[in-house]
Motif scaffolding. Sequence first.
Motif, PDB file in Angstrom:
ATOM      1  N   ASN A  94       0.696  -1.261   0.123  1.00 26.83           N
ATOM      2  CA  ASN A  94      -0.080   0.157   0.126  1.00 26.83           C
ATOM      3  C   ASN A  94       0.916   1.288  -0.089  1.00 26.83           C
ATOM      4  O   ASN A  94       1.523   2.082   1.111  1.00 26.83           O
ATOM      5  CB  ASN A  94      -0.831   0.458   1.587  1.00 26.83           C
ATOM      6  CG  ASN A  94      -1.540  -0.547   1.687  1.00 26.83           C
ATOM      7  OD1 ASN A  94      -2.635  -1.032   0.227  1.00 26.83           O
ATOM      8  ND2 ASN A  94      -1.979  -1.587   2.319  1.00 26.83           N
ATOM      9  N   THR A  98       2.843   7.665  -5.688  1.00 32.62           N
ATOM     10  CA  THR A  98       2.885   7.360  -6.879  1.00 32.62           C
ATOM     11  C   THR A  98       3.831   7.753  -7.648  1.00 32.62           C
ATOM     12  O   THR A  98       3.961   9.001  -7.746  1.00 32.62           O
ATOM     13  CB  THR A  98       1.561   7.085  -7.924  1.00 32.62           C
ATOM     14  OG1 THR A  98       0.398   6.802  -7.374  1.00 32.62           O
ATOM     15  CG2 THR A  98       1.771   6.689  -9.240  1.00 32.62           C
ATOM     16  N   THR A 126      -1.369   8.636  -2.899  1.00 28.73           N
ATOM     17  CA  THR A 126      -2.979   7.992  -3.156  1.00 28.73           C
ATOM     18  C   THR A 126      -3.597   8.154  -1.849  1.00 28.73           C
ATOM     19  O   THR A 126      -3.179   8.163  -0.813  1.00 28.73           O
ATOM     20  CB  THR A 126      -1.620   6.329  -3.061  1.00 28.73           C
ATOM     21  OG1 THR A 126      -1.499   6.219  -1.146  1.00 28.73           O
ATOM     22  CG2 THR A 126      -0.531   5.838  -3.940  1.00 28.73           C
ATOM     23  N   THR A 133      -5.365  13.345  -2.829  1.00 27.90           N
ATOM     24  CA  THR A 133      -4.591  13.229  -4.102  1.00 27.90           C
ATOM     25  C   THR A 133      -4.206  14.318  -5.563  1.00 27.90           C
ATOM     26  O   THR A 133      -4.489  13.050  -6.365  1.00 27.90           O
ATOM     27  CB  THR A 133      -5.607  11.896  -4.463  1.00 27.90           C
ATOM     28  OG1 THR A 133      -6.907  12.389  -5.461  1.00 27.90           O
ATOM     29  CG2 THR A 133      -6.087  10.987  -3.423  1.00 27.90           C
TER      30      THR A 133
END
Length: 158
Positions: A94, A98, A126, A133
């Motif tokens: 997890n 990114t 994320t 995000t």
Amino acid sequence: MRHKRDRRGRGLGQRGFTLVEVMVVIAILAILAAIAIPVYSQYIKDAKIGRAENSLVLLSTLMERYYQNNNAYPASQTLVANAIPGWNPGNNPNPLFTYAIQNPDPGVCNVAAPTGPSYSLSATPTATSGLPTNEVFYLDSLNDRCEVLPNGTIVAGW
């Protein structure tokens, strides 16, 4: 037979707290929690962002090493572990962010994109990070750093 009472009205030999004493303690704990929880939440958010920024700096170093070995920067891609030798963002399965490469640098942090070989690295939170995000952190080949806020505002430096 009358039982003797102390100054609080309790019988001698009886122990415990009055309702008022319990309510005062609860009120004090609520005030402390109201102060501590937001401070702790901000601390956690800052730690996550700091981790992403450190990862971008490490990735930039690895990009320069890659350039020295290959006379070119890697192509645009979303990065996974070992996409670039030595790169492992951790947090699997997890991830908090990114990471991606844009080659050439589109000039997100600059007024214009640089000429010649260049890249721009990005870290996008994320859903598991608990951060917005659509708030993205950038670092480019000229070591320009910026943050694009959810409303689209570009903030130079981080």
